[in-house]
Scaffold this motif. Structure first.
Motif, PDB file in Angstrom:
ATOM      1  N   GLN A 137      -5.973   4.401  -1.555  1.00 20.62           N
ATOM      2  CA  GLN A 137      -5.252   4.871  -2.228  1.00 20.62           C
ATOM      3  C   GLN A 137      -4.281   5.831  -1.516  1.00 20.62           C
ATOM      4  N   SER A 167      -1.941   2.416  -5.146  1.00 23.64           N
ATOM      5  CA  SER A 167      -3.275   2.218  -4.495  1.00 23.64           C
ATOM      6  C   SER A 167      -3.154   0.458  -4.175  1.00 23.64           C
ATOM      7  N   GLU A 168      -3.926   0.065  -3.463  1.00 28.40           N
ATOM      8  CA  GLU A 168      -4.407  -1.414  -3.381  1.00 28.40           C
ATOM      9  C   GLU A 168      -5.917  -1.616  -3.491  1.00 28.40           C
ATOM     10  N   MET A 188      -7.719  -3.943  -0.132  1.00 29.23           N
ATOM     11  CA  MET A 188      -7.114  -3.980   1.001  1.00 29.23           C
ATOM     12  C   MET A 188      -7.878  -4.205   2.083  1.00 29.23           C
ATOM     13  N   ASN A 229       2.968  -5.026   4.910  1.00 30.77           N
ATOM     14  CA  ASN A 229       3.152  -5.136   3.332  1.00 30.77           C
ATOM     15  C   ASN A 229       2.154  -4.117   2.749  1.00 30.77           C
ATOM     16  N   GLY A 230       1.119  -3.668   3.695  1.00 25.19           N
ATOM     17  CA  GLY A 230       0.376  -2.728   3.126  1.00 25.19           C
ATOM     18  C   GLY A 230       0.736  -1.409   2.893  1.00 25.19           C
ATOM     19  N   GLU A 240       2.621  -1.777  -0.467  1.00 29.55           N
ATOM     20  CA  GLU A 240       1.900  -1.677  -1.607  1.00 29.55           C
ATOM     21  C   GLU A 240       1.506  -0.237  -2.049  1.00 29.55           C
ATOM     22  N   LEU A 241       1.388   0.587  -0.785  1.00 32.73           N
ATOM     23  CA  LEU A 241       0.853   2.021  -1.072  1.00 32.73           C
ATOM     24  C   LEU A 241       2.235   2.811  -1.285  1.00 32.73           C
ATOM     25  N   GLN A 260      -1.949 -10.377   4.777  1.00 28.56           N
ATOM     26  CA  GLN A 260      -2.303  -9.754   3.426  1.00 28.56           C
ATOM     27  C   GLN A 260      -2.262  -8.144   3.803  1.00 28.56           C
ATOM     28  N   PRO A 261      -2.178  -7.286   2.853  1.00 28.72           N
ATOM     29  CA  PRO A 261      -2.074  -5.749   3.131  1.00 28.72           C
ATOM     30  C   PRO A 261      -3.555  -5.300   4.073  1.00 28.72           C
ATOM     31  N   GLU A 315      -7.015  -1.654 -13.642  1.00 27.20           N
ATOM     32  CA  GLU A 315      -6.811  -1.598 -12.232  1.00 27.20           C
ATOM     33  C   GLU A 315      -6.972   0.044 -11.807  1.00 27.20           C
ATOM     34  N   GLN A 356      -9.182  -5.700  -9.508  1.00 21.41           N
ATOM     35  CA  GLN A 356      -7.921  -6.387  -9.653  1.00 21.41           C
ATOM     36  C   GLN A 356      -8.011  -7.431 -10.869  1.00 21.41           C
TER      37      GLN A 356
END
Lengths: 241, 1155
Positions: free
Chosen positions: B143, B150-151, B154, B193-194, B197-198, B232-233, B996, B1005
């Motif tokens: 987060q 958050s993700e 991750m 991409n991470g 997401e954050l 991916q993140p 989530e 998820q």
């Protein structure tokens, strides 16, 4: 002289092929009486067919005026002119020009249908007309199954089926042997006598030329001679008598 | 894309190029020798530019479709390759512990230090390797402290800065790259991409939630995706830091390898490096034991059988062949040792052994697993291979679905040349009259056709690539909602362009050749006088003449040789040389005169029907006994019907009956029988011929046959329509004459009309089938709550941070209202192996186990297909029984075969014996259950079969209470998956988001099943629509055909238009007549296509339903169909409008002058 059914004054027509300009008609004046048979003769390229096309409204004119029954034909919009043709005129062509996909009777009834006659009435009158031209037994045959003479009879039947005031014929016997041509001539005479229709016939044939009392001779887009000739008895003669 | 339909694209290119160049060379020589014919052939092209354009458009359409298919395949291949190379960058192979791949759901597996050292020592001096990276790859919830975003999953990647050689640095989004050597312990890099997401920026602090604590890091910089930063993140930290943070049981859990060369070329060494590594990692003794087990004739025969299968990937086939060869060696070879560790090969071999039911190999499964503790994944090569496969499959798919359109395109080419021939009829008749021979006419036509083909194929390829670009754009839009990071990049391989161009040329050549031959057979008088061809009675050439012609064709090269030497003897060296050359030149095209002579020889027997009948019977017999193909069976039966029809016609013509009536009767009967045969579902014949295999080919054959039969029947009874029409239209008044001619004209040119009608009907047919299947398979999903066993939202948590008690957490969380949840169930997904406990113990079947907690069992609402006696009758009874007794289980509907599958399976081992999904009742079935990792065994009793309505969810699974394994497992098994049933009025999407957020630290998820279903449906429908759109390209062909016919009709009927105008047709009536004429064809074609399309779809849907498709209801998407038909009709009118307008503007006198 009665009011002419066809009255043409100063008709001019020029074709432009891109390479050459051809003055096909160079000031034609012609009056035709009701019930008269007029034959138009002259050498090839003298403008016979062009004159027929212009008088009948199949082609536009560059100058002059054509009155059919007092109606200025070329002033009419295309649709009205088409309707006029459907109701008042009949056409016979050298190459028959039947619709190959329709039977003899269907070809004959076509002008009636176009004029808005009901289908059963159209079929009845077309069959009668086939009988008149002696082809009652060939009603369901297509043009491809008929001989040249038979085809021309069908063409004549088609031209006359809606009892037109005027029948225009362009070389009606041009593609026929002499015997058949003679039959066609006799048929035209009979019909003229019976129905008092006006015939304007373009022809090369002397025999056909003699069909009417009046032969119009053309040369180079002009009328060279317009005179009466001893001819078989026609409807106009009967009238005169 | 390297292959298409299993044929190498390179081979295909050379073969096609050879054919095209050889044909061009032959035509070039002929053109040089026959300049007059060349001029006659080419002269009309520049003279009538309008007509030329129309012809080019018509001829190119099939090429457009093929080029579009190839372009799409190339794009797909390139995009996946690109994605793979960008994603992996320098990484070529990855070494991971073997257990990860076999369902490491009981905890992440690490490589022991000693083993890692051995591996690094081995790789360090390896010639083909330039980089080795020991690393840790885990997932954890993260987060952003600033944004609170958050993700949950991750990726955490930990690398050793000292080992970056060979991989290059990690690319930064700004500029430059990092080698991680300056990364402080409190810092991490985050992938782009991470960051998204954050919603993070450099310098932000992020919390990483670990099993028992939270660690905070500062974002040092942003990494570009790809390579170690993944797709991916991902956050990247040093290996040293991660080892202290995660407290792993070993130093690393994976080792990435970079081969020498760059990101593209390194993969070329992948096979060698992988082989060396496998040999090094494998336990040679175990490998030798495996060899000893496999080295027996039944196993070798089974593998050989598999390797001989059609459509098997060429590379896999090679490996299987090598496997067999090496297996036959007396000792264990390195090659075999390596192949034993090749998972794909091993899986295929083991499956084949299972399939063939070879006994005594139970140990093979255990030995295979203990072959090595580490496995090598050829990461990059696998993805590149799959890219190639996907490209081939996409091209094959589009080509197959385009088959109808291509076939229609070929018909159009034929139609165009038939009409060209009609236009030149009198000219060609004159040419023949003044001495031109038949082959001169063929040449003239071939020259003209080739000129059109050269241009059309080029334009077609260009346009096809344009269509493919358009499709790629649409595909990108479809994928935008499914896979955010995947983008198709348009790419065309020169090889594909050459193949598409040559295919277009070859198809046009072949069609032109057939139409040219047909033209050359004209009768001179008929042609000059434009008489109907029926006027000349067909006279059958005597048997001896036909036989002599055939014999002459068979010895044609020898004939020229004899003539050559005779000329030499007579002192004519010129003739000698010419005939000598001819004897050689004729060889490549020898097949053509032989085929023509052979067809002429058998033609009378074909026309009498008996030879066709015999051919049909033979084909039917062979298709049943040897080929086992439904399409060939159908083709054989169709030939039988045609044969009977022809025999009937021949016999009737010998009675007092008129030929026309005999033809009508025989043709109607043939067409009717053919329609009836194809209208019946193929299963009708199964009791007699058994079950035959059918794929898309059966759809193509049945579609073509049905449409052909329908058009055939209609056209042979068309005159009835022209008779009925006057009666039907008697009240329409002035429209009637227009209607009469509008129907009479197309009916008088039966061949032309029939061909166009067939094209139209075929295209509409395919679109109807596609629409109905789309409608049926994309709108028939049950309510998501029903499919997902009574739950609305599903969620998974991170294995490393499970939830202790979800109910307590929900109650305690201020952001969640317990009243929003009607029920919450939990479960764990584990791999299991099953086998029958009673009677003769069969082999183990690998399946997935769903271990359900009591809450799940209490709340689940599922449909049972079968309940064992004594445990029902309701689902609730079954679930309560499972709750009370953990040894009771139920299995998914797909675990059991249908009756038909059971009958087909023969003696193959089956988990449930003779029990089928359709059985009326069942007894409890006892099964042994084994956990594959630990080998712990237990037993369950299956007391019910779950309905297949839940198939999306349960597929091949066994459901039991989690208590079954809780006691037996050596460690506590956490719940990893949750299902939530929401109270009425609670928004499912909002609830999923709230869940989530609430369980962020557990990496939850969550997804709304409603949303997932809608997304899947939308993507599915979009795909179907794309394919429908591709198939609708065929419509262009049908519409173009109408345009060609109408344009030609205006020219042909110019005089007749003059006559019609003379007798009073108005301009509007002429135009209307043409429009009605094309309407007649397009509407009749649409009706035929619609009716037959619905019929075939109905059969297809029924067939799928009878084979176990559940919940499928035949649905006709009337709106879509209405739109397709309306658009088709509108376009056909539009195409005819221009010639119709042109016709109406012709002045009568001008038309009458025309000859």
């Amino acid at each position: 002289m009665n009011d002419p059914i066809i009255s043409a004054q100063g008709i001019e027509k020029t074709y432009d092929t891109g390479a050459v300009r051809v003055n096909a008609l160079r000031g034609i004046d012609l009056d035709v009486e009701r019930g008269e048979i007029v034959t138009i003769m002259g050498p090839s390229g003298c403008g016979k067919t062009t004159m027929l096309n212009c008088l009948s409204g199949l082609d536009e004119i560059d100058a002059g005026r054509v009155l059919i029954d007092g109606q200025a034909l070329h002033d009419l919009p295309d649709n009205e002119r088409s309707e006029y043709r459907a109701r008042r005129m009949g056409f016979v062509f050298q190459l028959y020009n039947l619709l190959p996909v329709l039977t003899a009777v269907e070809n004959i009834e076509m002008p009636l249908l176009v004029s808005g006659i009901g289908s059963s009435e159209a079929r009845r009158r077309a069959s009668e007309m086939l009988d008149v031209v002696g082809l009652a037994d060939w009603a369901r045959h297509t043009p491809g199954e008929l001989s040249g003479g038979q085809r021309q009879r069908v063409t004549i039947a088609r031209a006359l089926v809606n009892s037109p005031a005027i029948v225009w014929a362009d070389e009606p016997t041009g593609d026929l042997d002499s015997e058949t041509a003679d039959e066609i001539v006799q048929l035209v005479l009979e019909l003229n006598r019976a129905n008092r229709q006006t015939f304007v016939i373009v022809t090369h044939s002397i025999e056909v030329g003699r069909i009417g009392r009046r032969i119009v001779k053309m040369r180079d887009g002009l009328i060279e001679d317009d005179g009466l000739t001893p001819a078989p008895e026609t409807a106009d003669q009967e009238d005169a008598e | 894309m390297d292959q298409i339909f299993g044929i190498s694209m390179t081979t295909l290119m050379y073969v096609l190029l050879g054919i095209v160049l050889a044909s061009m060379a032959v035509l070039g020589v002929l053109a040089a020798r026959n300049r007059v014919m060349l001029k006659m052939g080419l002269r009309p092209i520049p003279r009538r530019p309008g007509q030329t354009v129309l012809i080019i458009v018509g001829v190119m359409l099939s090429t457009v479709i093929m080029a579009a298919a190839f372009g799409t395949g190339d794009t797909l291949t390139f995009s996946i390759r690109n994605q793979a190379i960008n994603g992996l960058q320098q990484i070529d192979e990855i070494v991971v512990p073997t257990r990860i791949g076999e369902g490491g759901s009981f905890g992440t597996v690490y490589i022991p230090q000693e083993r890692l050292d051995q591996l690094l020592d081995y790789l360090a001096p390896h010639d083909s390797v330039d980089g080795v990276m020991p690393s840790i790859a885990e997932t954890a919830p993260v987060q952003n402290k600033r944004t609170k975003l958050s993700e949950g999953q991750m990726n955490i990647v930990a690398l050793d800065p000292a080992m970056m050689d060979g991989f290059g640095g990690l690319a930064l989004v700004g500029e430059g790259e990092t080698l991680l050597d300056d990364l402080a312990p409190e810092d991490v890099y985050v992938s782009e991409n991470g960051m998204e997401e954050l919603d993070a920026r450099v310098g932000d602090e992020i919390d990483v939630f670990l099993q028992d604590r939270t660690e905070t890091f500062r974002i040092k910089d942003v990494l570009k995706s790809g390579g170690f930063a993944g797709s991916q993140p991902t956050i990247v930290m040093t290996l040293e830091r991660a080892q202290t943070l995660l407290e792993p049981p070993g130093p690393v859990n994976s080792v990435s390898i970079s081969n020498r060369g760059d990101a593209n070329s390194g993969v070329d060494l992948s096979k060698d490096v992988t082989k060396d590594l496998r040999i090094f990692l494998n336990d040679r003794e175990t490998a030798a034991d495996l060899k000893a087990l496999f080295d027996q004739e039944p196993v070798i025969a089974a593998i050989e059988k598999k390797a001989a299968e059609q459509n098997l990937d060429v590379d896999l086939k090679d490996r299987l062949d090598t496997f067999v060869t090496e297996l036959r060696q007396p000792e264990l070879t390195d090659e075999l040792n390596s192949l034993l560790a090749d998972e794909e090969v091993r899986q295929v071999v083991l499956e084949q052994i299972e399939k063939e039911g070879i006994e005594g190999l139970e140990d093979a499964f255990t030995l295979s697993r203990s072959l090595s503790d580490l496995r090598v994944i050829e990461a990059k090569r696998n993805i590149l291979d799959s890219a190639n496969q996907s490209g081939s499959q996409a091209t094959s798919f589009f080509l197959l679905f385009g088959t109808f359109s291509i076939a229609v395109g070929v018909l159009l080419i034929f139609l165009i040349f038939v009409m060209l021939a009609a236009a030149r009829k009198s000219e060609m008749g004159m040419a023949r009259a003044v001495g031109a021979k038949r082959h001169h006419l063929m040449m003239m036509f071939a020259f003209e056709g080739t000129a059109y083909a050269i241009i059309s194929a080029a334009v077609g390829v260009a346009l096809g690539l344009g269509v493919s670009t358009l499709m790629v754009t649409l595909l990108n839009r479809i994928f935008a909602g499914v896979a955010d990071d995947f983008v198709f990049t348009t790419q065309f391989e020169p090889r594909s362009i050459v193949v598409a161009y040559c295919l277009g040329m070859v198809i046009t050549f072949a069609t032109v050749a057939v139409s040219a031959y047909r033209v050359s057979q004209l009768n001179i008088v008929v042609a000059i006088r434009d008489l109907p061809e029926t006027i000349i009675p067909k006279i059958e050439p005597p048997f001896v003449d036909r036989l002599m012609a055939l014999l002459k064709a068979l010895v044609l090269p020898a004939y020229y040789l004899v003539v050559a030497f005779r000329s030499l003897l007579h002192g004519r060296p010129g003739q000698f040389a010419k005939n000598l050359v001819l004897s050689v030149v004729v060889i490549p095209v020898w097949i053509i005169p032989v085929s023509i002579a052979a067809i002429r020889f058998i033609q009378p027997y074909l026309m009498r029907g008996w030879l066709v009948l015999i051919g049909g019977v033979a084909l039917t017999y062979v298709s049943i006994v040897r080929w086992d193909r439904a399409s060939w069976f159908g083709a054989g039966m169709s030939l039988i019907i045609v044969g009977i029809g022809l025999m009937l016609r021949w016999m009737l013509r010998r009675t007092a009956m008129q030929d026309k009536s005999a033809d009508r009767l025989a043709s109607t009967l043939t067409g009717g029988l053919m329609l009836a045969f194809w209208a019946l579902p193929l299963s009708t014949f199964e009791p007699i011929v058994g079950e035959l295999e059918g794929n898309f080919d059966i759809m193509f054959v049945s579609g073509t046959a049905m449409v052909g039969a329908a058009v055939w029947t209609v056209m042979h009874n068309a005159d009835l329509l022209t008779r009925i029409l006057p009666v039907l239209t008697s009240r329409i008044g002035r429209l009637r004459p227009v209607l009469v001619t509008a129907v009479a004209y197309p009916m008088s040119s039966r061949f032309r009309t029939g061909l166009t009608l067939a094209m139209f009907a075929l295209v509409i047919f395919t679109l109807m089938v596609m629409s109905v299947l789309t409608g049926t398979f994309t709108t028939q999903f049950e309510e998501p709550r029903k499919v997902y066993m009574g739950f609305d939202v599903g969620g998974t948590v991170n294995l490393n941070s499970p939830i202790a008690d979800i109910d307590t957490d929900i109650d305690a969380n201020p952001d969640l209202a317990a009243s929003d949840f009607e029920a919450v169930g939990g479960m764990t997904v584990v791999p299991v192996e099953l086998r029958q406990q009673e009677g003769e113990k069969g082999r183990w079947f690998r399946r997935t186990g769903m271990l359900l907690d009591d809450a799940f069992l209490s709340a689940a609402d599922l449909d049972m297909k079968l309940v064992a006696d004594g445990y029902g009758p309701t689902t609730r009874d079954v679930l309560d029984a499972m709750k009370a007794d953990p040894t009771l289980a139920v299995v998914g509907g797909l675990m059991l075969p249908t009756d038909a599958e059971l009958a087909q399976a023969g003696d193959q081992p089956r988990l449930f014996g003779n029990l089928s999904y359709e059985s009326p009742s069942m007894d409890p079935v006892s099964l042994e259950v084994r956990e594959p990792q630990t080998g712990i065994e237990t037993a369950v009793t299956v007391i019910g079969i779950v309905d297949r309505v839940h198939s999306n969810f349960e597929a091949l699974r066994i459901f039991a209470s989690k208590k079954l394994v809780d006691d037996a497992a050596p460690f506590p098994i956490p719940l990893t998956t949750y299902r939530f049933r929401l109270a009425d009025g609670v928004d499912d999407r909002e609830a999923a988001n709230a869940i989530e957020v609430a369980f962020l630290e557990n990496g939850m998820q969550a997804e709304s099943f409603q949303e997932t279903t809608e997304e899947q449906n939308a993507a599915g429908q979009a795909f179907f629509r794309l394919f429908t759109g591709f198939m609708a390209l065929g419509l262009l062909v049908g519409v173009a055909a109408l345009g060609v016919i109408s344009t030609r009709a205006v020219v042909e009927r110019r005089q007749q238009i003059g006559v019609l105008r003379a007798i009073g047709y108005k301009r509007s009536m002429i135009a209307l007549s043409f429009l009605l004429e094309s309407s007649f064809i397009s509407l009749l074609g649409s009706i035929i296509g619609l009716a037959l399309g619905l019929l075939l779809s109905y059969n297809v849907v029924n067939d799928i339903r009878s084979e176990g498709g559940v919940g499928i209801v035949f649905t006709i998407p009337w709106l879509q169909i209405g739109v397709i038909l309306a658009i088709t009709y509108a376009f056909s009118l539009l195409t005819t409008f221009i010639p119709a307008r042109q016709a109406s503007r012709i002045y009568p006198a001008e038309a009458l002058r025309y000859e």
